[in-house]
Write an enzyme that holds these catalytic residues in place. Structure first.
Site, PDB file in Angstrom:
ATOM      1  N   ASP A 160     -12.868   6.474  -3.102  1.00 45.77           N
ATOM      2  CA  ASP A 160     -12.922   5.648  -4.697  1.00 45.77           C
ATOM      3  C   ASP A 160     -14.068   6.159  -5.881  1.00 45.77           C
ATOM      4  O   ASP A 160     -13.198   7.029  -7.038  1.00 45.77           O
ATOM      5  CB  ASP A 160     -12.883   4.336  -4.749  1.00 45.77           C
ATOM      6  CG  ASP A 160     -12.132   3.705  -3.991  1.00 45.77           C
ATOM      7  OD1 ASP A 160     -10.399   4.466  -4.027  1.00 45.77           O
ATOM      8  OD2 ASP A 160     -11.987   2.866  -3.337  1.00 45.77           O
ATOM      9  N   LYS A 214     -13.634  -3.813   2.336  1.00 45.54           N
ATOM     10  CA  LYS A 214     -14.309  -2.816   1.975  1.00 45.54           C
ATOM     11  C   LYS A 214     -16.047  -2.846   2.099  1.00 45.54           C
ATOM     12  O   LYS A 214     -16.836  -1.755   2.096  1.00 45.54           O
ATOM     13  CB  LYS A 214     -14.938  -2.156   0.718  1.00 45.54           C
ATOM     14  CG  LYS A 214     -12.484  -1.280   0.256  1.00 45.54           C
ATOM     15  CD  LYS A 214     -12.824  -1.180  -1.079  1.00 45.54           C
ATOM     16  CE  LYS A 214     -11.504  -0.501  -1.152  1.00 45.54           C
ATOM     17  NZ  LYS A 214     -11.733   0.088  -2.873  1.00 45.54           N
ATOM     18  N   THR A 252      -8.983  -1.468   1.821  1.00 50.27           N
ATOM     19  CA  THR A 252      -8.665  -1.681   1.494  1.00 50.27           C
ATOM     20  C   THR A 252      -9.764  -3.333   1.188  1.00 50.27           C
ATOM     21  O   THR A 252     -10.118  -3.534   2.421  1.00 50.27           O
ATOM     22  CB  THR A 252      -6.889  -1.523   0.604  1.00 50.27           C
ATOM     23  OG1 THR A 252      -7.005  -2.277  -1.113  1.00 50.27           O
ATOM     24  CG2 THR A 252      -6.550  -2.813   1.339  1.00 50.27           C
ATOM     25  N   ARG A 287     -20.958 -12.327 -14.738  1.00 47.35           N
ATOM     26  CA  ARG A 287     -20.124 -10.700 -13.981  1.00 47.35           C
ATOM     27  C   ARG A 287     -21.412  -9.847 -15.177  1.00 47.35           C
ATOM     28  O   ARG A 287     -21.587  -9.028 -14.707  1.00 47.35           O
ATOM     29  CB  ARG A 287     -18.668 -10.404 -14.910  1.00 47.35           C
ATOM     30  CG  ARG A 287     -18.114 -11.479 -13.897  1.00 47.35           C
ATOM     31  CD  ARG A 287     -17.917 -10.688 -12.526  1.00 47.35           C
ATOM     32  NE  ARG A 287     -16.686 -10.735 -11.801  1.00 47.35           N
ATOM     33  CZ  ARG A 287     -16.039 -10.429 -11.212  1.00 47.35           C
ATOM     34  NH1 ARG A 287     -16.871 -10.090  -9.890  1.00 47.35           N
ATOM     35  NH2 ARG A 287     -14.968 -10.721 -10.381  1.00 47.35           N
ATOM     36  N   SER A 321       0.876  -1.553  -0.140  1.00 51.85           N
ATOM     37  CA  SER A 321       0.298   0.278   0.164  1.00 51.85           C
ATOM     38  C   SER A 321       1.133   1.246   0.141  1.00 51.85           C
ATOM     39  O   SER A 321       1.946   1.004   0.640  1.00 51.85           O
ATOM     40  CB  SER A 321      -0.440   0.264   1.256  1.00 51.85           C
ATOM     41  OG  SER A 321      -1.593   1.641   1.214  1.00 51.85           O
ATOM     42  N   LEU A 322       0.372   2.607  -0.462  1.00 53.60           N
ATOM     43  CA  LEU A 322       1.062   2.984  -0.578  1.00 53.60           C
ATOM     44  C   LEU A 322       0.183   4.514  -0.053  1.00 53.60           C
ATOM     45  O   LEU A 322       1.272   5.560  -0.027  1.00 53.60           O
ATOM     46  CB  LEU A 322       1.594   4.201  -2.789  1.00 53.60           C
ATOM     47  CG  LEU A 322       2.305   3.217  -3.530  1.00 53.60           C
ATOM     48  CD1 LEU A 322       1.671   4.341  -4.461  1.00 53.60           C
ATOM     49  CD2 LEU A 322       3.579   4.225  -2.599  1.00 53.60           C
ATOM     50  N   SER A 323      -0.462   3.401   1.075  1.00 49.77           N
ATOM     51  CA  SER A 323      -1.458   5.207   0.847  1.00 49.77           C
ATOM     52  C   SER A 323      -0.397   5.528   2.777  1.00 49.77           C
ATOM     53  O   SER A 323      -0.450   7.374   2.533  1.00 49.77           O
ATOM     54  CB  SER A 323      -2.599   4.256   2.375  1.00 49.77           C
ATOM     55  OG  SER A 323      -2.786   4.368   0.984  1.00 49.77           O
ATOM     56  N   TYR A 338      -1.425   1.247 -11.002  1.00 52.39           N
ATOM     57  CA  TYR A 338      -0.086   2.496 -11.174  1.00 52.39           C
ATOM     58  C   TYR A 338       1.236   1.225 -10.937  1.00 52.39           C
ATOM     59  O   TYR A 338       2.181   2.088 -10.802  1.00 52.39           O
ATOM     60  CB  TYR A 338      -0.829   2.784  -9.523  1.00 52.39           C
ATOM     61  CG  TYR A 338      -0.384   2.362  -8.553  1.00 52.39           C
ATOM     62  CD1 TYR A 338       0.130   1.989  -7.697  1.00 52.39           C
ATOM     63  CD2 TYR A 338      -1.685   2.218  -8.120  1.00 52.39           C
ATOM     64  CE1 TYR A 338       0.929   1.674  -6.542  1.00 52.39           C
ATOM     65  CE2 TYR A 338      -2.240   1.202  -6.634  1.00 52.39           C
ATOM     66  CZ  TYR A 338      -0.956   1.214  -5.802  1.00 52.39           C
ATOM     67  OH  TYR A 338      -1.440   0.654  -4.844  1.00 52.39           O
ATOM     68  N   GLY A 360     -15.335  -6.072 -11.584  1.00 53.72           N
ATOM     69  CA  GLY A 360     -14.433  -6.298 -10.072  1.00 53.72           C
ATOM     70  C   GLY A 360     -15.286  -4.801  -9.423  1.00 53.72           C
ATOM     71  O   GLY A 360     -16.466  -4.353  -9.702  1.00 53.72           O
ATOM     72  N   GLY A 394     -13.533  -4.826 -17.224  1.00 55.78           N
ATOM     73  CA  GLY A 394     -13.846  -5.402 -16.364  1.00 55.78           C
ATOM     74  C   GLY A 394     -14.588  -5.457 -15.272  1.00 55.78           C
ATOM     75  O   GLY A 394     -16.175  -4.228 -16.011  1.00 55.78           O
TER      76      GLY A 394
END
Length: 279
Positions: free
Chosen positions: A109, A72, A68, A161, A21-23, A221, A134, A132
């Site tokens: 988000d 959620k 995350t 889906r 995680s970059l948080s 990312y 999801g 996608g």
């Protein structure tokens, strides 16, 4: 009233896995810029089973949490209130602890996606494509509900889906048409393409990028750029990256948790870029 700079407060990101995680990088950069020298932001690996116990142990020094996968949805029954935005997609990525001890859930988000697109000049589109189906795809549909005036075509791999995306479209009041993943090359001609698939999934589509592509929003990312994003840029198309999304959703989290606004977008972006470059 915003917390005083000298007031020691804690925040963290929870999930499993969480090491990537970059948080912490983004939030700590914001604290530095805002002069919140006594604030700390950590990461904890927590799964659904461990979440109730983790929340029960938190003291009054806690300001908020970022969530995350896979938390959620699991967190919702543990909250006192949930915003309309979060309820619309059954997903909370932000928990703020109020002064009276209540747990308030939100989803940054969705507005983060809208803000990232706006930063690249995309205020409104008349149609869009989503690659996608999801959890991120449902957030993409919720974001498109705010900026897309026409049809959204979702490219998926299975009938199950497809049914999910139709249901999300009805729930979010978005005109959704479902198409087979085998025809995903057609998506690349849309005014806005949102790729929500795991790393490597869209690589095979790179060769089909049209000569004059419009805008691609690729939620990944790392690694960056994806094959599709690199090809898109080569042909002169606008590209919004997963880091753009990560920064803008974190900006909103910082503002909610600290009471300070505006959060330092550019300082947070620079910190994220530096951290990714070092990986």
């Amino acid at each position: 009233m915003p917390p005083r700079a000298a007031e020691a407060r804690r925040a963290a990101v929870l999930g499993k896995p969480i090491a990537h995680s970059l948080s912490p990088v983004l939030h700590r950069a914001a604290y530095d810029e805002l002069g919140l020298t006594e604030w700390s932001y950590e990461r904890f690996e927590v799964d659904e089973a461990g979440l109730p116990g983790f929340l029960a142990e938190l003291g009054p020094e806690w300001a908020g949490l970022s969530l995350t996968m896979p938390l959620k949805r699991a967190v919702i029954p543990l909250l006192d209130e949930v915003s309309e935005t979060a309820a619309s997609v059954d997903a909370v990525n932000t928990v703020v602890f109020t002064q009276d001890g209540r747990r308030s859930g939100d989803n940054t988000d969705i507005p983060g996606m809208v803000a990232a697109l706006r930063e690249h000049g995309i205020e409104q589109v008349d149609s869009a494509a989503v690659l996608g189906a999801g959890a991120t795809a449902s957030s993409a549909l919720a974001a498109l509900a705010r900026i897309c005036t026409g049809e959204v075509v979702a490219y998926v791999r299975s009938a199950a889906r497809a049914a999910e995306m139709r249901e999300w479209g009805e729930r979010l009041d978005v005109e959704v048409r479902v198409a087979d993943w085998a025809d995903a090359e057609q998506a690349l001609r849309a005014p806005l393409v949102i790729a929500t698939t795991p790393a490597g999934t869209t690589d095979a589509l790179a060769a089909a990028v049209p000569e004059r592509p419009s805008t691609l929003f690729d939620v990944l990312y790392h690694p960056w750029p994806t094959g599709l994003a690199a090809r898109w840029s080569m042909f002169g198309g606008a590209v919004v990256s997963g880091l753009d999304l990560l920064v803008h959703q974190a900006v909103l989290q910082v503002e909610q948790m600290t009471g300070r606004s505006p959060a330092p977008v550019e300082a947070m972006r620079r910190a994220g870029e530096k951290a990714l470059a070092e990986r």
